[in-house]
Design a protein around this motif. Structure first.
Motif, PDB file in Angstrom:
ATOM      1  N   ALA A 180       0.819  -1.209   0.000  1.00  0.00           N
ATOM      2  CA  ALA A 180       0.000   0.000   0.000  1.00  0.00           C
ATOM      3  C   ALA A 180       0.857   1.264   0.000  1.00  0.00           C
ATOM      4  O   ALA A 180       0.523   2.241  -0.664  1.00  0.00           O
ATOM      5  CB  ALA A 180      -0.929  -0.003   1.208  1.00  0.00           C
ATOM      6  N   ALA A 181       1.960   1.242   0.724  1.00  0.00           N
ATOM      7  CA  ALA A 181       2.786   2.433   0.866  1.00  0.00           C
ATOM      8  C   ALA A 181       3.666   2.681  -0.351  1.00  0.00           C
ATOM      9  O   ALA A 181       3.874   3.824  -0.757  1.00  0.00           O
ATOM     10  CB  ALA A 181       3.658   2.313   2.119  1.00  0.00           C
ATOM     11  N   ILE A 182       4.194   1.610  -0.950  1.00  0.00           N
ATOM     12  CA  ILE A 182       5.202   1.759  -1.993  1.00  0.00           C
ATOM     13  C   ILE A 182       4.671   1.381  -3.364  1.00  0.00           C
ATOM     14  O   ILE A 182       5.117   1.899  -4.375  1.00  0.00           O
ATOM     15  CB  ILE A 182       6.461   0.942  -1.624  1.00  0.00           C
ATOM     16  N   GLY A 183       3.711   0.462  -3.417  1.00  0.00           N
ATOM     17  CA  GLY A 183       3.110   0.101  -4.682  1.00  0.00           C
ATOM     18  C   GLY A 183       3.675  -1.145  -5.332  1.00  0.00           C
ATOM     19  O   GLY A 183       3.425  -1.403  -6.505  1.00  0.00           O
ATOM     20  N   ILE A 184       4.437  -1.939  -4.601  1.00  0.00           N
ATOM     21  CA  ILE A 184       4.950  -3.214  -5.103  1.00  0.00           C
ATOM     22  C   ILE A 184       4.093  -4.313  -4.472  1.00  0.00           C
ATOM     23  O   ILE A 184       3.848  -4.291  -3.269  1.00  0.00           O
ATOM     24  CB  ILE A 184       6.437  -3.406  -4.728  1.00  0.00           C
ATOM     25  N   SER A 185       3.661  -5.279  -5.277  1.00  0.00           N
ATOM     26  CA  SER A 185       2.745  -6.291  -4.760  1.00  0.00           C
ATOM     27  C   SER A 185       3.378  -7.096  -3.625  1.00  0.00           C
ATOM     28  O   SER A 185       4.589  -7.314  -3.595  1.00  0.00           O
ATOM     29  CB  SER A 185       2.296  -7.238  -5.875  1.00  0.00           C
ATOM     30  N   ALA A 186       2.532  -7.546  -2.710  1.00  0.00           N
ATOM     31  CA  ALA A 186       2.991  -8.333  -1.563  1.00  0.00           C
ATOM     32  C   ALA A 186       3.665  -9.618  -2.030  1.00  0.00           C
ATOM     33  O   ALA A 186       4.683 -10.029  -1.467  1.00  0.00           O
ATOM     34  CB  ALA A 186       1.817  -8.639  -0.632  1.00  0.00           C
ATOM     35  N   LYS A 187       3.132 -10.258  -3.066  1.00  0.00           N
ATOM     36  CA  LYS A 187       3.741 -11.489  -3.586  1.00  0.00           C
ATOM     37  C   LYS A 187       5.139 -11.223  -4.120  1.00  0.00           C
ATOM     38  O   LYS A 187       6.060 -12.009  -3.889  1.00  0.00           O
ATOM     39  CB  LYS A 187       2.875 -12.100  -4.679  1.00  0.00           C
ATOM     40  N   HIS A 188       5.305 -10.118  -4.828  1.00  0.00           N
ATOM     41  CA  HIS A 188       6.630  -9.770  -5.354  1.00  0.00           C
ATOM     42  C   HIS A 188       7.606  -9.502  -4.205  1.00  0.00           C
ATOM     43  O   HIS A 188       8.768  -9.915  -4.252  1.00  0.00           O
ATOM     44  CB  HIS A 188       6.545  -8.551  -6.272  1.00  0.00           C
ATOM     45  N   LEU A 189       7.135  -8.827  -3.174  1.00  0.00           N
ATOM     46  CA  LEU A 189       7.988  -8.547  -2.017  1.00  0.00           C
ATOM     47  C   LEU A 189       8.449  -9.837  -1.351  1.00  0.00           C
ATOM     48  O   LEU A 189       9.621  -9.952  -0.960  1.00  0.00           O
ATOM     49  CB  LEU A 189       7.250  -7.658  -1.017  1.00  0.00           C
ATOM     50  N   LEU A 190       7.572 -10.813  -1.225  1.00  0.00           N
ATOM     51  CA  LEU A 190       7.962 -12.083  -0.618  1.00  0.00           C
ATOM     52  C   LEU A 190       8.959 -12.836  -1.501  1.00  0.00           C
ATOM     53  O   LEU A 190       9.861 -13.503  -0.992  1.00  0.00           O
ATOM     54  CB  LEU A 190       6.733 -12.932  -0.316  1.00  0.00           C
ATOM     55  N   ARG A 191       8.830 -12.707  -2.814  1.00  0.00           N
ATOM     56  CA  ARG A 191       9.835 -13.304  -3.704  1.00  0.00           C
ATOM     57  C   ARG A 191      11.186 -12.617  -3.523  1.00  0.00           C
ATOM     58  O   ARG A 191      12.232 -13.253  -3.602  1.00  0.00           O
ATOM     59  CB  ARG A 191       9.374 -13.231  -5.161  1.00  0.00           C
ATOM     60  N   MET A 192      11.170 -11.314  -3.268  1.00  0.00           N
ATOM     61  CA  MET A 192      12.413 -10.584  -3.013  1.00  0.00           C
ATOM     62  C   MET A 192      13.084 -11.098  -1.739  1.00  0.00           C
ATOM     63  O   MET A 192      14.304 -11.209  -1.673  1.00  0.00           O
ATOM     64  CB  MET A 192      12.146  -9.082  -2.917  1.00  0.00           C
ATOM     65  N   VAL A 193      12.284 -11.434  -0.737  1.00  0.00           N
ATOM     66  CA  VAL A 193      12.824 -12.012   0.498  1.00  0.00           C
ATOM     67  C   VAL A 193      13.458 -13.365   0.195  1.00  0.00           C
ATOM     68  O   VAL A 193      14.574 -13.653   0.637  1.00  0.00           O
ATOM     69  CB  VAL A 193      11.727 -12.155   1.586  1.00  0.00           C
ATOM     70  N   GLU A 194      12.763 -14.191  -0.580  1.00  0.00           N
ATOM     71  CA  GLU A 194      13.289 -15.514  -0.927  1.00  0.00           C
ATOM     72  C   GLU A 194      14.619 -15.420  -1.670  1.00  0.00           C
ATOM     73  O   GLU A 194      15.505 -16.247  -1.477  1.00  0.00           O
ATOM     74  CB  GLU A 194      12.273 -16.275  -1.794  1.00  0.00           C
ATOM     75  N   ARG A 195      14.769 -14.389  -2.520  1.00  0.00           N
ATOM     76  CA  ARG A 195      16.013 -14.203  -3.275  1.00  0.00           C
ATOM     77  C   ARG A 195      17.099 -13.521  -2.452  1.00  0.00           C
ATOM     78  O   ARG A 195      18.223 -13.378  -2.909  1.00  0.00           O
ATOM     79  CB  ARG A 195      15.738 -13.369  -4.532  1.00  0.00           C
ATOM     80  N   GLY A 196      16.763 -13.070  -1.242  1.00  0.00           N
ATOM     81  CA  GLY A 196      17.737 -12.417  -0.379  1.00  0.00           C
ATOM     82  C   GLY A 196      17.965 -10.947  -0.699  1.00  0.00           C
ATOM     83  O   GLY A 196      18.931 -10.353  -0.228  1.00  0.00           O
ATOM     84  N   GLU A 197      17.071 -10.332  -1.458  1.00  0.00           N
ATOM     85  CA  GLU A 197      17.212  -8.926  -1.814  1.00  0.00           C
ATOM     86  C   GLU A 197      16.829  -8.009  -0.668  1.00  0.00           C
ATOM     87  O   GLU A 197      17.368  -6.909  -0.550  1.00  0.00           O
ATOM     88  CB  GLU A 197      16.366  -8.611  -3.044  1.00  0.00           C
ATOM     89  N   ILE A 198      15.883  -8.440   0.140  1.00  0.00           N
ATOM     90  CA  ILE A 198      15.499  -7.703   1.346  1.00  0.00           C
ATOM     91  C   ILE A 198      15.372  -8.699   2.486  1.00  0.00           C
ATOM     92  O   ILE A 198      15.140  -9.882   2.268  1.00  0.00           O
ATOM     93  CB  ILE A 198      14.177  -6.910   1.166  1.00  0.00           C
ATOM     94  N   ARG A 199      15.558  -8.190   3.703  1.00  0.00           N
ATOM     95  CA  ARG A 199      15.429  -9.068   4.865  1.00  0.00           C
ATOM     96  C   ARG A 199      13.970  -9.151   5.291  1.00  0.00           C
ATOM     97  O   ARG A 199      13.231  -8.181   5.226  1.00  0.00           O
ATOM     98  CB  ARG A 199      16.258  -8.532   6.028  1.00  0.00           C
ATOM     99  N   GLY A 200      13.598 -10.336   5.715  1.00  0.00           N
ATOM    100  CA  GLY A 200      12.255 -10.563   6.222  1.00  0.00           C
ATOM    101  C   GLY A 200      12.306 -11.666   7.264  1.00  0.00           C
ATOM    102  O   GLY A 200      13.226 -12.479   7.280  1.00  0.00           O
ATOM    103  N   VAL A 201      11.322 -11.657   8.131  1.00  0.00           N
ATOM    104  CA  VAL A 201      11.231 -12.681   9.166  1.00  0.00           C
ATOM    105  C   VAL A 201       9.799 -13.182   9.198  1.00  0.00           C
ATOM    106  O   VAL A 201       8.857 -12.405   9.054  1.00  0.00           O
ATOM    107  CB  VAL A 201      11.681 -12.136  10.543  1.00  0.00           C
TER     108      VAL A 201
END
Length: 69
Positions: A23-44
């Motif tokens: 909602a804040a940035i405009g990138i889909s939640a699914k895409h963001l989770l794929r970014m976590v899987e690829r190690g591009e951003i940290r997530g827990v």
């Protein structure tokens, strides 16, 4: 939630849900989770919910320099 204006991202909590980030940035939640899987951003994962690191997300999106706080 409307998308944030440049400079207002610091009001987001350090750990944010993919839905809030979407909602804040405009990138889909699914895409963001794929970014976590690829190690591009940290997530827990806490239970079934994911939390993303705000500063990593802003750096990857070009909204903040990496390492800036």
């Amino acid at each position: 939630m409307e998308r944030f204006r440049l400079g207002e991202y610091d009001t987001l909590p350090l750990l944010i849900t993919p839905t809030t980030a979407e909602a804040a940035i405009g990138i889909s939640a699914k895409h963001l989770l794929r970014m976590v899987e690829r190690g591009e951003i940290r997530g827990v994962q806490i239970g079934r919910r994911w939390k993303l690191n705000r500063d990593d997300l802003l750096a990857v999106c070009g909204l903040r320099d990496k390492g800036a706080a």
